[in-house]
Write an enzyme that holds these catalytic residues in place. Structure first.
Site, PDB file in Angstrom:
ATOM      1  N   ARG A   1     -34.204  -9.277   6.711  1.00  0.00           N
ATOM      2  CA  ARG A   1     -33.443 -10.668   6.711  1.00  0.00           C
ATOM      3  C   ARG A   1     -32.289 -10.771   5.904  1.00  0.00           C
ATOM      4  O   ARG A   1     -32.261  -9.940   5.021  1.00  0.00           O
ATOM      5  CB  ARG A   1     -34.482 -11.827   6.726  1.00  0.00           C
ATOM      6  CG  ARG A   1     -35.055 -11.874   5.274  1.00  0.00           C
ATOM      7  CD  ARG A   1     -35.968 -12.820   5.163  1.00  0.00           C
ATOM      8  NE  ARG A   1     -37.207 -12.708   5.880  1.00  0.00           N
ATOM      9  CZ  ARG A   1     -38.220 -11.678   5.530  1.00  0.00           C
ATOM     10  NH1 ARG A   1     -38.287 -11.156   4.439  1.00  0.00           N
ATOM     11  NH2 ARG A   1     -39.388 -11.592   6.531  1.00  0.00           N
TER      12      ARG A   1
ATOM     13  N   LYS B   1     -30.281  -8.594 -12.777  1.00  0.00           N
ATOM     14  CA  LYS B   1     -28.969  -8.481 -12.121  1.00  0.00           C
ATOM     15  C   LYS B   1     -28.000  -7.781 -13.142  1.00  0.00           C
ATOM     16  O   LYS B   1     -26.996  -7.057 -12.643  1.00  0.00           O
ATOM     17  CB  LYS B   1     -28.593  -9.663 -11.322  1.00  0.00           C
ATOM     18  CG  LYS B   1     -29.254 -10.145 -10.323  1.00  0.00           C
ATOM     19  CD  LYS B   1     -29.446  -9.173  -9.095  1.00  0.00           C
ATOM     20  CE  LYS B   1     -29.872  -9.691  -7.889  1.00  0.00           C
ATOM     21  NZ  LYS B   1     -30.193  -8.620  -6.896  1.00  0.00           N
TER      22      LYS B   1
ATOM     23  N   SER C   1     -25.419  -9.997  -8.873  1.00  0.00           N
ATOM     24  CA  SER C   1     -25.320 -11.305  -8.386  1.00  0.00           C
ATOM     25  C   SER C   1     -24.347 -12.065  -9.580  1.00  0.00           C
ATOM     26  O   SER C   1     -24.400 -11.385 -10.709  1.00  0.00           O
ATOM     27  CB  SER C   1     -26.622 -12.101  -8.573  1.00  0.00           C
ATOM     28  OG  SER C   1     -26.461 -13.513  -8.519  1.00  0.00           O
TER      29      SER C   1
ATOM     30  N   TYR D   1     -34.218 -13.183 -13.361  1.00  0.00           N
ATOM     31  CA  TYR D   1     -33.337 -12.807 -12.267  1.00  0.00           C
ATOM     32  C   TYR D   1     -31.736 -12.394 -12.826  1.00  0.00           C
ATOM     33  O   TYR D   1     -31.414 -11.262 -12.485  1.00  0.00           O
ATOM     34  CB  TYR D   1     -33.116 -13.931 -11.360  1.00  0.00           C
ATOM     35  CG  TYR D   1     -32.216 -13.511 -10.131  1.00  0.00           C
ATOM     36  CD1 TYR D   1     -32.810 -12.935  -9.145  1.00  0.00           C
ATOM     37  CD2 TYR D   1     -31.131 -14.001  -9.951  1.00  0.00           C
ATOM     38  CE1 TYR D   1     -32.194 -12.697  -7.776  1.00  0.00           C
ATOM     39  CE2 TYR D   1     -30.168 -13.728  -8.689  1.00  0.00           C
ATOM     40  CZ  TYR D   1     -30.956 -13.173  -7.782  1.00  0.00           C
ATOM     41  OH  TYR D   1     -30.202 -12.913  -6.514  1.00  0.00           O
TER      42      TYR D   1
ATOM     43  N   GLY E   1     -35.127  -4.190   1.464  1.00  0.00           N
ATOM     44  CA  GLY E   1     -35.045  -5.536   1.724  1.00  0.00           C
ATOM     45  C   GLY E   1     -34.067  -6.020   2.983  1.00  0.00           C
ATOM     46  O   GLY E   1     -33.332  -7.034   2.997  1.00  0.00           O
TER      47      GLY E   1
END
Length: 254
Positions: free
Chosen positions: A17, A159, A143, A155, A14
């Site tokens: 960016r 995580k 996260s 998500y 990833g």
């Protein structure tokens, strides 16, 4: 920058960016040759160019980290063209936010596939090189959402899962000189958080200001804040640190 570090190869997923790009550039500054992985190989061009401009070595590789065959081929290509990957940063991630009753199976599977399955496949492919070298570093991006976040059950689950994954890797791979740690970012100003602001109907500046008002250090994070933490975990100085989750969130989120 040590000559020993200059001989090592790092993979960052990833990395076209955001946090991934900043991490790839920081590891290059630390002396690593860096494989810049992302779903779209052409999207990696800017990260590679930034590294090469500063005199580093970088290789762009396109890969779907949730596809076992493509992961195997990508890691083999990195080993052939740059050298054995001894540092792996599992950063690739996507969001498919929705409340539970609106979330589709595809929303769930896509997020779990990239974050958890992707980290598993990449780690499995890279550990062979690390254990052979009797040295390695795996850094997984978790996260603060691992603690729960409305509209992100997929998500958050991914995580949180990465934290358990990290701790088990540390137990299994430690005797081979391989450490595994996780970083749990708080609010980081990236394209992903900008899209979240757009989704909730706020300007990005207002969105960041609202987030900063709830952060003890009174600012949102930058990708470089995470890259700095990765740099520590990837280095020699962190050789006795493994199985840990570091919250980089501007305050005591955990």
């Amino acid at each position: 920058m040590s000559s020993e570090a200059a001989q090592k190869v790092a993979i960052v997923t990833g990395a076209a960016r955001g946090i991934g790009a900043a991490t790839a550039q920081r590891l290059a500054q630390d002396g690593y040759a860096v494989a810049v992985l992302d779903l779209d190989e052409t999207a990696c061009a800017d990260t590679v160019a930034a590294i090469e401009k500063d005199g580093g070595r970088a290789l762009a590789v396109g890969v779907d980290v949730s596809d076992a065959d493509k992961v195997k081929a990508a890691v083999e290509r990195v080993a052939a063209e740059l050298g054995a990957p001894l540092v792996l940063v599992n950063n690739a991630g996507i969001t498919r936010d929705n409340l539970l009753f609106k979330m589709t199976e595809r929303d769930w599977d896509s997020v779990i596939g990239v974050h958890l399955r992707g980290a598993f496949l990449m780690s499995r492919a890279c550990q062979a090189y690390m254990t052979e070298a009797r040295w390695g570093r795996i850094v997984n991006l978790s996260s603060t959402a691992a603690l729960g976040n409305r509209g992100q059950v997929n998500y958050s689950a991914a995580k949180a899962g990465l934290q358990g994954f990290t701790k088990t890797l540390a137990i299994e791979l430690g005797k081979f000189g391989v450490t595994a740690n996780a970083i749990a970012p708080g609010f980081i100003a990236t394209e992903m958080t900008a899209k979240t602001a757009e989704r909730v109907g706020m300007s990005f500046d207002d969105f960041k200001a609202r987030a900063a008002s709830n952060i003890p250090v009174a600012r949102v994070g930058a990708p470089e804040d995470i890259a700095n933490a990765v740099s520590f975990f990837a280095g020699e100085a962190a050789g006795f640190v493994s199985g840990q989750v570091l919250y980089v969130a501007g305050g005591p989120r955990a």
